[in-house]
Write a protein that holds these residues in place. Structure first.
Motif, PDB file in Angstrom:
ATOM      1  N   ALA A 103       0.842  -1.211   0.000  1.00  0.00           N
ATOM      2  CA  ALA A 103       0.000   0.000   0.000  1.00  0.00           C
ATOM      3  C   ALA A 103       0.871   1.252   0.000  1.00  0.00           C
ATOM      4  N   GLU A 104       1.969   1.226   0.748  1.00  0.00           N
ATOM      5  CA  GLU A 104       2.857   2.404   0.807  1.00  0.00           C
ATOM      6  C   GLU A 104       3.531   2.648  -0.539  1.00  0.00           C
ATOM      7  N   ASP A 105       3.860   1.555  -1.264  1.00  0.00           N
ATOM      8  CA  ASP A 105       4.430   1.721  -2.610  1.00  0.00           C
ATOM      9  C   ASP A 105       3.451   2.473  -3.502  1.00  0.00           C
ATOM     10  N   GLY A 106       2.164   2.125  -3.395  1.00  0.00           N
ATOM     11  CA  GLY A 106       1.154   2.780  -4.227  1.00  0.00           C
ATOM     12  C   GLY A 106       0.863   4.202  -3.774  1.00  0.00           C
ATOM     13  N   PHE A 107       0.896   4.423  -2.469  1.00  0.00           N
ATOM     14  CA  PHE A 107       0.507   5.717  -1.899  1.00  0.00           C
ATOM     15  C   PHE A 107       1.638   6.731  -1.964  1.00  0.00           C
ATOM     16  N   GLY A 108       2.867   6.213  -1.867  1.00  0.00           N
ATOM     17  CA  GLY A 108       4.017   7.117  -1.852  1.00  0.00           C
ATOM     18  C   GLY A 108       4.212   7.788  -0.513  1.00  0.00           C
ATOM     19  N   GLY A 109       3.778   7.146   0.537  1.00  0.00           N
ATOM     20  CA  GLY A 109       3.939   7.697   1.882  1.00  0.00           C
ATOM     21  C   GLY A 109       3.506   6.667   2.901  1.00  0.00           C
ATOM     22  N   PRO A 110       3.580   7.014   4.191  1.00  0.00           N
ATOM     23  CA  PRO A 110       3.209   6.046   5.226  1.00  0.00           C
ATOM     24  C   PRO A 110       1.717   5.698   5.220  1.00  0.00           C
ATOM     25  N   VAL A 111       1.438   4.426   5.475  1.00  0.00           N
ATOM     26  CA  VAL A 111       0.070   3.899   5.516  1.00  0.00           C
ATOM     27  C   VAL A 111      -0.108   3.178   6.840  1.00  0.00           C
ATOM     28  N   GLU A 112      -1.265   3.324   7.443  1.00  0.00           N
ATOM     29  CA  GLU A 112      -1.559   2.590   8.675  1.00  0.00           C
ATOM     30  C   GLU A 112      -2.409   1.368   8.359  1.00  0.00           C
ATOM     31  N   VAL A 113      -2.237   0.319   9.170  1.00  0.00           N
ATOM     32  CA  VAL A 113      -3.036  -0.903   9.033  1.00  0.00           C
ATOM     33  C   VAL A 113      -4.087  -0.871  10.135  1.00  0.00           C
ATOM     34  N   ALA A 114      -5.354  -1.069   9.759  1.00  0.00           N
ATOM     35  CA  ALA A 114      -6.415  -1.074  10.771  1.00  0.00           C
ATOM     36  C   ALA A 114      -6.193  -2.195  11.780  1.00  0.00           C
ATOM     37  N   ARG A 115      -6.603  -1.950  12.998  1.00  0.00           N
ATOM     38  CA  ARG A 115      -6.608  -2.981  14.038  1.00  0.00           C
ATOM     39  C   ARG A 115      -7.728  -2.626  15.006  1.00  0.00           C
ATOM     40  N   PRO A 116      -8.320  -3.632  15.664  1.00  0.00           N
ATOM     41  CA  PRO A 116      -9.390  -3.313  16.607  1.00  0.00           C
ATOM     42  C   PRO A 116      -8.866  -2.340  17.666  1.00  0.00           C
ATOM     43  N   GLY A 117      -9.624  -1.302  17.925  1.00  0.00           N
ATOM     44  CA  GLY A 117      -9.234  -0.306  18.918  1.00  0.00           C
ATOM     45  C   GLY A 117      -8.537   0.908  18.341  1.00  0.00           C
ATOM     46  N   LEU A 118      -8.138   0.837  17.059  1.00  0.00           N
ATOM     47  CA  LEU A 118      -7.479   2.006  16.440  1.00  0.00           C
ATOM     48  C   LEU A 118      -8.464   3.180  16.400  1.00  0.00           C
ATOM     49  N   GLU A 119      -8.017   4.329  16.857  1.00  0.00           N
ATOM     50  CA  GLU A 119      -8.832   5.543  16.808  1.00  0.00           C
ATOM     51  C   GLU A 119      -8.110   6.584  15.975  1.00  0.00           C
ATOM     52  N   VAL A 120      -8.841   7.210  15.085  1.00  0.00           N
ATOM     53  CA  VAL A 120      -8.254   8.297  14.278  1.00  0.00           C
ATOM     54  C   VAL A 120      -9.151   9.508  14.418  1.00  0.00           C
ATOM     55  N   GLU A 121      -8.562  10.572  14.940  1.00  0.00           N
ATOM     56  CA  GLU A 121      -9.306  11.832  15.117  1.00  0.00           C
ATOM     57  C   GLU A 121      -9.033  12.718  13.924  1.00  0.00           C
ATOM     58  N   LEU A 122     -10.073  13.307  13.363  1.00  0.00           N
ATOM     59  CA  LEU A 122      -9.890  14.213  12.224  1.00  0.00           C
ATOM     60  C   LEU A 122     -10.148  15.648  12.683  1.00  0.00           C
TER      61      LEU A 122
END
Ligand SMILES: [Zn+2]
Ligand SMILES: [Zn+2]
Length: 246
Positions: free
Chosen positions: A227-246
């Motif tokens: 995914a990072e090769d395609g995105f050209g930057g860091p990618v996170e992998v989902a996991r139970p409990g992951l929270e992302v604030e926008l």
């Protein structure tokens, strides 16, 4: 807006938590996005059942909706306890009709069919939808609130329309079911490779990419690297409990 991952394994759970289930929280409440196996035990409390503002099921494959059938019972209980008086509205594709018909439940759950013209306001969030490429009708979801955007691909093979739909999102939650070596399977199975998830994020110019819908016997680091090769930057992998604030 806040995303919480309840489960992200698909199309079956193994030892890393349940199947797709996410909470998207706005200023006015929480939208439950998907209700795959394991979602309810991660959701946790009677209060959560009482307060969920709406449910969105991208499509009616069992790994995305089987726990909804049990959520109906929890809703009946919270009504009985006097913790909720309004029916819960679940938005889902009307096909397959036999599955859509089991979503409404007594006085406690009302089902509304999804299509691309539908606009939903729930939890202080504005939701819009895009039909994806999948063996059954399936909708990607864009959540907007105060200029912030969160886009969820749901299940899909590559489609150019996703690029415009995800354009400029602050967060893209993208399915990454296949490894690059399986790219030929994408069209038949209706899924993205991890590399395509990355390229979608890059072409749409999203700020942040989280990959999900993870086949439990694949190496998550290998998927992340593709995914990072395609995105050209860091990618996170989902996991139970992951929270992302926008
Ligand atoms: Zn799935
Ligand atoms: Zn599916």
């Amino acid at each position: 807006m806040k995303l919480t991952v309840l489960g992200c394994s698909a199309p079956f759970p193994l030892d890393k938590g349940g199947c797709p289930g996410y909470l998207v929280e706005g200023p006015g409440g929480q939208v439950l996005l998907e209700a795959g196996p394991g979602t309810l035990s991660s959701l946790g409390s009677v209060r959560a059942y009482a307060s969920v503002a709406a449910v969105v099921l991208s499509h009616l494959h069992a790994d995305h909706m089987s726990d909804f059938l049990v959520l109906r019972y929890a809703l009946e209980a919270v009504h009985h306890l006097g913790l909720r008086s309004e029916p819960l509205v679940v938005y889902a594709p009307a096909e397959p009709a036999a599955l859509f018909s089991v979503l409404p439940y007594r006085q406690v759950v009302r089902a509304e069919p999804l299509d691309e013209s539908r606009r939903v306001e729930a939890g202080g969030l504005s939701l819009s939808f895009l039909r994806t490429q999948h063996p059954v009708p399936c909708y990607a979801v864009r959540f907007e609130e105060r200029g912030k955007g969160l886009v969820y691909t749901a299940d899909t093979s590559w489609a150019e329309s996703l690029v415009g739909f995800a354009h400029g999102a602050d967060l893209l939650l993208a399915e990454a079911t296949l490894m690059e070596r399986e790219a030929a399977l994408g069209g038949q199975t209706g899924h993205l490779t991890a590399g395509q998830a990355g390229r979608l994020g890059a072409e749409a110019g999203v700020r942040r990419l989280v990959i999900t819908h993870l086949v439990p016997f694949y190496d998550a680091d290998a998927l992340r690297r593709e995914a990072e090769d395609g995105f050209g930057g860091p990618v996170e992998v989902a996991r139970p409990g992951l929270e992302v604030e926008l």
